[in-house]
Design a protein around this motif. Structure first.
Motif, PDB file in Angstrom:
ATOM      1  N   THR A   1      29.121  53.431  25.943  1.00  0.00           N
ATOM      2  CA  THR A   1      29.297  53.440  27.393  1.00  0.00           C
ATOM      3  C   THR A   1      30.207  52.283  27.792  1.00  0.00           C
ATOM      4  O   THR A   1      30.108  51.181  27.251  1.00  0.00           O
ATOM      5  N   VAL A   2      31.090  52.543  28.735  1.00  0.00           N
ATOM      6  CA  VAL A   2      32.068  51.561  29.200  1.00  0.00           C
ATOM      7  C   VAL A   2      31.975  51.464  30.713  1.00  0.00           C
ATOM      8  O   VAL A   2      32.010  52.489  31.407  1.00  0.00           O
ATOM      9  N   ALA A   3      31.860  50.249  31.235  1.00  0.00           N
ATOM     10  CA  ALA A   3      31.908  50.026  32.689  1.00  0.00           C
ATOM     11  C   ALA A   3      33.299  49.543  33.061  1.00  0.00           C
ATOM     12  O   ALA A   3      33.840  48.623  32.428  1.00  0.00           O
ATOM     13  N   SER A   4      33.868  50.155  34.080  1.00  0.00           N
ATOM     14  CA  SER A   4      35.156  49.728  34.624  1.00  0.00           C
ATOM     15  C   SER A   4      34.898  49.177  36.024  1.00  0.00           C
ATOM     16  O   SER A   4      34.538  49.930  36.941  1.00  0.00           O
ATOM     17  N   ILE A   5      35.076  47.869  36.186  1.00  0.00           N
ATOM     18  CA  ILE A   5      34.627  47.184  37.403  1.00  0.00           C
ATOM     19  C   ILE A   5      35.820  46.687  38.214  1.00  0.00           C
ATOM     20  O   ILE A   5      36.698  45.995  37.686  1.00  0.00           O
ATOM     21  N   HIS A   6      35.825  47.037  39.486  1.00  0.00           N
ATOM     22  CA  HIS A   6      36.815  46.492  40.408  1.00  0.00           C
ATOM     23  C   HIS A   6      36.094  45.958  41.632  1.00  0.00           C
ATOM     24  O   HIS A   6      34.960  46.340  41.919  1.00  0.00           O
ATOM     25  N   GLY A   7      36.728  45.076  42.347  1.00  0.00           N
ATOM     26  CA  GLY A   7      36.190  44.586  43.610  1.00  0.00           C
ATOM     27  C   GLY A   7      34.986  43.689  43.450  1.00  0.00           C
ATOM     28  O   GLY A   7      35.094  42.460  43.496  1.00  0.00           O
ATOM     29  N   PHE A   8      33.827  44.284  43.278  1.00  0.00           N
ATOM     30  CA  PHE A   8      32.601  43.498  43.161  1.00  0.00           C
ATOM     31  C   PHE A   8      31.566  44.248  42.337  1.00  0.00           C
ATOM     32  O   PHE A   8      31.490  45.468  42.354  1.00  0.00           O
ATOM     33  N   CYS A   9      30.803  43.471  41.605  1.00  0.00           N
ATOM     34  CA  CYS A   9      29.638  43.969  40.881  1.00  0.00           C
ATOM     35  C   CYS A   9      28.607  42.857  40.991  1.00  0.00           C
ATOM     36  O   CYS A   9      28.632  41.884  40.224  1.00  0.00           O
TER      37      CYS A   9
ATOM     38  N   ILE B   1      32.467  46.125  28.930  1.00  0.00           N
ATOM     39  CA  ILE B   1      32.809  45.926  30.337  1.00  0.00           C
ATOM     40  C   ILE B   1      34.282  45.544  30.431  1.00  0.00           C
ATOM     41  O   ILE B   1      34.728  44.575  29.800  1.00  0.00           O
ATOM     42  N   VAL B   2      35.027  46.309  31.209  1.00  0.00           N
ATOM     43  CA  VAL B   2      36.403  45.969  31.567  1.00  0.00           C
ATOM     44  C   VAL B   2      36.383  45.679  33.059  1.00  0.00           C
ATOM     45  O   VAL B   2      35.896  46.504  33.852  1.00  0.00           O
TER      46      VAL B   2
END
Length: 340
Positions: free
Chosen positions: A160-168, A182-183
């Motif tokens: 599983t891969v998380a692609s994060i933009h803005g906020f997490c 995590i990218v």
């Protein structure tokens, strides 16, 4: 895949495949309320779809996420699962505007909340009454189901891969940290500010991902990291500029997808065995109990009451005021770089 090498075949291709009789798999029901699901080649794409609410977590989120992950895990076409969010950010955490402002009026039900169970907001409302007796196991039984749904990302056989933009932030990290990779965009904001009041990260993964000192550096202050710092600290694997996030994520995903499915499963299970041996499940249990306690302290009750009176956003502004001064889109208050 067009490569003729037999180890590059899709898992369901060929008369010798154990999946050779598998029929087409539906790409997912349209009834998901919090996310969308699609299969694109060897990639299952799960996308949080409440952009106007910052993709905040509702009672439906963990149920739907776990269902979508299981759907992808069972599909022999899928080699890798990618999770992202629409709108301005990946996930802003739990829908605390609803939770903090309406906890005592029973307005937190999901799509199919069983009445009279720990998932029934009326049950939680009664259990949160400062004038009554708080049963921590009622709280734990509810919150552990949220975290169990998020943990499907870790326990899925496939990567599983998380692609994060803005906020997490906040509960959003309970989701993202369960992903194998995590990218994150260089300017994104990631962390758990609610440790300042009314929260402990129920996933219990920070020390496992960062080590003891760095996890404590973040959680003893509620400070956040920028995407660049998340890579420097080992929380993420890559931090491209925001305009390059989709391309860089896709490059990683396609490299993973090119691997034989059985190889991916074996590698993930082998590496997960080491992670689980560190006590991830125990950390998750303890952290979930403490998360409940944090909402039932004198300070926790005061924060909830302030949110009910002045609104959640105002309560958060007060939480993040001096000496923190990091509300809104500020992306780092650890090194004071990348602040907006």
């Amino acid at each position: 895949m067009t490569d003729a090498a037999p180890w590059r075949r899709s898992a369901h291709d060929g008369p010798d495949s154990p999946y050779r009789d598998a029929g087409p798999v539906a790409d997912g029901p349209a009834s998901y309320r919090t996310l969308t699901y699609e299969v694109d080649g060897r990639v299952a794409r799960l996308t949080f779809d409440r952009p106007e609410q910052g993709n905040s977590i509702t009672p439906d989120t963990p149920v739907e996420l776990a269902d979508a992950v299981e759907r992808a895990d069972l599909d022999p076409r899928v080699h890798v699962i990618v999770l992202s969010g629409r709108g301005k950010g990946f996930c802003g955490g739990y829908d605390l505007a609803a939770s903090a402002e309406h906890l005592m009026d029973g307005q937190l039900a999901g799509d199919a909340t069983p009445a009279g169970t720990v998932l029934d907001p009326t049950v939680q409302m009664h259990n949160h009454d400062p004038a009554g007796t708080w049963d921590p196991m009622v709280d734990y039984a509810m919150m552990s189901r949220f975290t169990r749904g998020f943990a499907s990302l870790l326990h899925a056989n496939k990567p599983t891969v998380a692609s994060i933009h803005g906020f997490c932030v906040a509960g959003g990290t309970d989701i993202a940290l369960h992903c194998d990779q995590i990218v994150i965009a260089a300017d994104a904001k990631i962390g758990y500010p609610p440790t300042r009041v009314w929260g402990v990260p129920s996933a219990g993964l920070w020390a496992h991902r960062l080590g003891d000192q760095r996890a404590k550096r973040l959680l003893l202050t509620g400070d956040t990291l920028s995407g660049r710092e998340a890579v420097e600290w080992g929380l993420a694997i890559d931090a491209p500029e925001p305009e390059d996030l989709a391309e860089r994520t896709e490059a990683l995903v396609q490299r993973i997808a090119a691997m034989p499915l059985n190889q991916l499963i074996m590698v993930k299970l082998a590496l997960n065995s080491a992670l689980l041996a560190q006590g991830v499940e125990n950390s998750r249990m303890i952290s979930t109990v403490f998360d409940g306690i944090s909402r039932h302290t004198r300070e926790g009750y005061a924060f909830q009451q302030r949110a009910a009176e002045a609104g959640f956003r105002q309560a958060v502004r007060e939480r993040d005021a001096s000496p923190y001064d990091d509300g809104g889109p500020a992306t780092s208050n650890v090194t004071h770089r990348d602040k907006e």
